[in-house]
Design a protein around this motif. Structure first.
Motif, PDB file in Angstrom:
ATOM      1  N   MET A  36      40.481  28.593  49.157  1.00  0.00           N
ATOM      2  CA  MET A  36      39.674  28.806  48.011  1.00  0.00           C
ATOM      3  C   MET A  36      38.711  30.027  48.344  1.00  0.00           C
ATOM      4  O   MET A  36      38.437  30.171  49.503  1.00  0.00           O
ATOM      5  CB  MET A  36      38.788  27.738  47.343  1.00  0.00           C
ATOM      6  N   TYR A  37      38.332  30.746  47.252  1.00  0.00           N
ATOM      7  CA  TYR A  37      37.143  31.837  47.342  1.00  0.00           C
ATOM      8  C   TYR A  37      36.008  31.500  46.977  1.00  0.00           C
ATOM      9  O   TYR A  37      35.871  30.881  46.056  1.00  0.00           O
ATOM     10  CB  TYR A  37      37.822  32.946  46.892  1.00  0.00           C
ATOM     11  N   SER A 109      26.522  39.296  36.470  1.00  0.00           N
ATOM     12  CA  SER A 109      27.715  39.762  36.610  1.00  0.00           C
ATOM     13  C   SER A 109      28.229  39.656  38.178  1.00  0.00           C
ATOM     14  O   SER A 109      27.361  39.836  38.915  1.00  0.00           O
ATOM     15  CB  SER A 109      27.740  41.142  36.186  1.00  0.00           C
ATOM     16  N   PHE A 110      29.501  39.617  38.116  1.00  0.00           N
ATOM     17  CA  PHE A 110      30.214  39.512  39.577  1.00  0.00           C
ATOM     18  C   PHE A 110      30.904  40.893  39.443  1.00  0.00           C
ATOM     19  O   PHE A 110      31.633  41.401  38.457  1.00  0.00           O
ATOM     20  CB  PHE A 110      31.336  38.393  39.514  1.00  0.00           C
ATOM     21  N   PRO A 111      30.793  41.710  40.482  1.00  0.00           N
ATOM     22  CA  PRO A 111      31.399  43.140  40.375  1.00  0.00           C
ATOM     23  C   PRO A 111      32.849  43.256  40.300  1.00  0.00           C
ATOM     24  O   PRO A 111      33.497  42.188  40.924  1.00  0.00           O
ATOM     25  CB  PRO A 111      30.812  43.670  41.864  1.00  0.00           C
ATOM     26  N   LYS A 112      33.316  44.224  39.876  1.00  0.00           N
ATOM     27  CA  LYS A 112      34.906  44.199  39.288  1.00  0.00           C
ATOM     28  C   LYS A 112      35.330  44.518  40.884  1.00  0.00           C
ATOM     29  O   LYS A 112      36.708  43.538  40.819  1.00  0.00           O
ATOM     30  CB  LYS A 112      35.099  45.355  38.587  1.00  0.00           C
ATOM     31  N   GLU A 113      35.140  45.232  41.690  1.00  0.00           N
ATOM     32  CA  GLU A 113      35.799  45.439  42.849  1.00  0.00           C
ATOM     33  C   GLU A 113      35.910  43.999  43.703  1.00  0.00           C
ATOM     34  O   GLU A 113      37.014  43.800  44.333  1.00  0.00           O
ATOM     35  CB  GLU A 113      35.157  46.335  43.759  1.00  0.00           C
ATOM     36  N   MET A 114      34.740  43.383  43.648  1.00  0.00           N
ATOM     37  CA  MET A 114      34.913  42.250  44.519  1.00  0.00           C
ATOM     38  C   MET A 114      35.729  41.048  43.943  1.00  0.00           C
ATOM     39  O   MET A 114      36.326  40.260  44.579  1.00  0.00           O
ATOM     40  CB  MET A 114      33.598  41.578  44.518  1.00  0.00           C
ATOM     41  N   LEU A 119      40.547  37.861  44.594  1.00  0.00           N
ATOM     42  CA  LEU A 119      41.606  37.380  43.980  1.00  0.00           C
ATOM     43  C   LEU A 119      42.938  37.748  44.440  1.00  0.00           C
ATOM     44  O   LEU A 119      43.782  36.956  45.022  1.00  0.00           O
ATOM     45  CB  LEU A 119      41.632  37.634  42.373  1.00  0.00           C
ATOM     46  N   GLU A 120      43.189  39.091  44.771  1.00  0.00           N
ATOM     47  CA  GLU A 120      44.482  39.457  45.486  1.00  0.00           C
ATOM     48  C   GLU A 120      44.552  38.982  46.800  1.00  0.00           C
ATOM     49  O   GLU A 120      45.510  38.746  47.299  1.00  0.00           O
ATOM     50  CB  GLU A 120      44.519  40.873  45.265  1.00  0.00           C
ATOM     51  N   THR A 121      43.327  38.845  47.639  1.00  0.00           N
ATOM     52  CA  THR A 121      43.459  38.579  48.980  1.00  0.00           C
ATOM     53  C   THR A 121      43.920  37.093  49.025  1.00  0.00           C
ATOM     54  O   THR A 121      44.690  36.398  50.135  1.00  0.00           O
ATOM     55  CB  THR A 121      42.333  38.587  49.646  1.00  0.00           C
ATOM     56  N   ARG A 141      41.687  30.032  38.469  1.00  0.00           N
ATOM     57  CA  ARG A 141      40.419  29.440  37.729  1.00  0.00           C
ATOM     58  C   ARG A 141      39.340  30.175  38.398  1.00  0.00           C
ATOM     59  O   ARG A 141      38.781  29.606  39.643  1.00  0.00           O
ATOM     60  CB  ARG A 141      40.297  27.787  37.898  1.00  0.00           C
ATOM     61  N   PRO A 142      38.685  31.250  38.136  1.00  0.00           N
ATOM     62  CA  PRO A 142      37.600  31.717  38.322  1.00  0.00           C
ATOM     63  C   PRO A 142      36.374  30.880  37.798  1.00  0.00           C
ATOM     64  O   PRO A 142      36.636  30.429  36.547  1.00  0.00           O
ATOM     65  CB  PRO A 142      37.595  33.071  37.978  1.00  0.00           C
TER      66      PRO A 142
END
Length: 359
Positions: A36-37, A109-114, A119-121, A141-142
């Protein structure tokens, strides 16, 4: 073992539990992958995120999520193509919407790059859990929760953003052909000026009791109506809802009461691409009841990430039951196939909706 990329600390699980999973018999949202992240918001900024073995998290009993409900989430899916590449469907929309929901609840807000890096990692790390084949996917599920300790009635200053992954098959067993719904005439999902357009956790908690009452009467879901008059149909359970009257699809417009569903707007676009007439407008309860009585109501279906499209077999309204005809070439199945073919890289994606996870 712990490693670190440029942006994420990665703690890999010692031994995968994938061999314990029966992928042919998955209850939706009940099995989770190895990792999980997690990323914490403290001192006014998001900290270095970590990918770690999936498991419980430690949180103070006075954390504000428990007391004031600052919690938002999203639902997304990833698919594995025959060449083992991993694809997502319109993830930019989910990224934008979780921040819209967060802002509505006074959360950062959560930064788009992060978002995409994390998610991809995570998807690449647990890629073996993504099964190929018809109906198989990885449900993503974020979510964000308020974690600051204290019971003062004010926005939290600390938050936790997470991704968890759950392998999935079809959301509704049997294709949903036996689903019956009840048109709401007392309880409401949301109201003008409220948080209905946000994916706030409390929106769903508030639905459980009236849905339970409907289930006691033999229905599986509730179709929500406007809070002021209960004259207009808005959403079906946890999905947007469509009605086919004659050869025209009807669906309610989005508002601050109705979630701007990603599957919903994809259906509208794909239907128009196929030459199907679509009307986005207020839909009266009386209009649908009359159409059911005179035989012009041919289909109803819900639309959302988990199910994509779920046909509805009938509905109840003010003590009367109405059954819809069974069609061989229904709009629901035609649209579902077209969208899932795009999602799984089997059809042309002329709108650029597919997102390939970088190798």
């Amino acid at each position: 073992m712990s490693t670190e990329t440029q942006n994420i600390i990665i703690q890999k699980i010692a031994k995968s539990k994938i061999s314990e999973v029966d992928f042919s018999n998955l209850a939706f949202g009940s099995v989770f992958t190895d990792h999980m992240y997690v990323c914490d918001f403290k001192d006014g900024e998001w900290q270095t995120p970590t990918i770690k073995p999936y498991g419980p998290i430690s949180i103070d009993p006075s954390a504000k999520v428990f007391h004031y409900g600052q919690a938002v989430f999203e639902g997304m899916k990833a698919y594995k193509a025959e060449d083992d590449s991993i694809w997502m469907f319109r993830p930019e929309e989910n990224q934008k919407r979780i921040n819209f929901s967060a802002n509505r609840l006074q959360m950062p807000s959560f930064p788009k790059e992060m978002f995409f890096d994390g998610l991809e990692t995570l998807l690449k790390l647990d890629r073996d859990w993504i099964q190929k084949g018809e109906g198989n996917s990885m449900y993503i599920r974020p979510f964000v929760i308020a974690t600051e300790s204290g019971v003062s009635a004010s926005p939290s200053k600390e938050y936790k953003f997470m991704f968890i992954l759950s392998p999935a098959q079809s959301y509704f067993k049997g294709g949903g052909s036996d689903v019956k719904v009840l048109f709401a005439d007392k309880y409401s999902r949301s109201a003008n000026g409220g948080v209905g357009a946000a994916k706030a956790a409390g929106n769903y908690a508030g639905q459980f009791y009236p849905t339970h009452l409907a289930q006691e009467q033999g229905y599986q879901q509730v179709v929500w109506t406007d809070a002021n008059t209960h004259e207009f149909l808005e959403e079906a359970g946890v999905m947007n809802v469509f009605f086919r009257v004659g050869d025209t699809l009807l669906t309610a417009p989005t508002s601050d009461r109705i979630l701007d569903g990603i599957t919903r707007k994809s259906i509208i676009q794909v239907a128009q691409d196929m030459g199907i007439s679509v009307e986005v407008r207020n839909v009266r309860v009386s209009e649908i009841v009359d159409a059911a009585k005179n035989g012009t109501l041919l289909e109803m279906f819900g639309a959302g990430t988990a199910a994509v499209i779920n046909p509805i077999a009938g509905f109840g309204c003010k003590g009367e039951d109405y059954t819809l005809p069974k069609l061989e070439n229904s709009y629901a199945m035609l649209l579902r196939k077209r969208i899932t073919d795009i999602q799984t890289n089997k059809a042309e994606d002329k709108h650029g909706w597919r997102y390939k996870v970088k190798e």
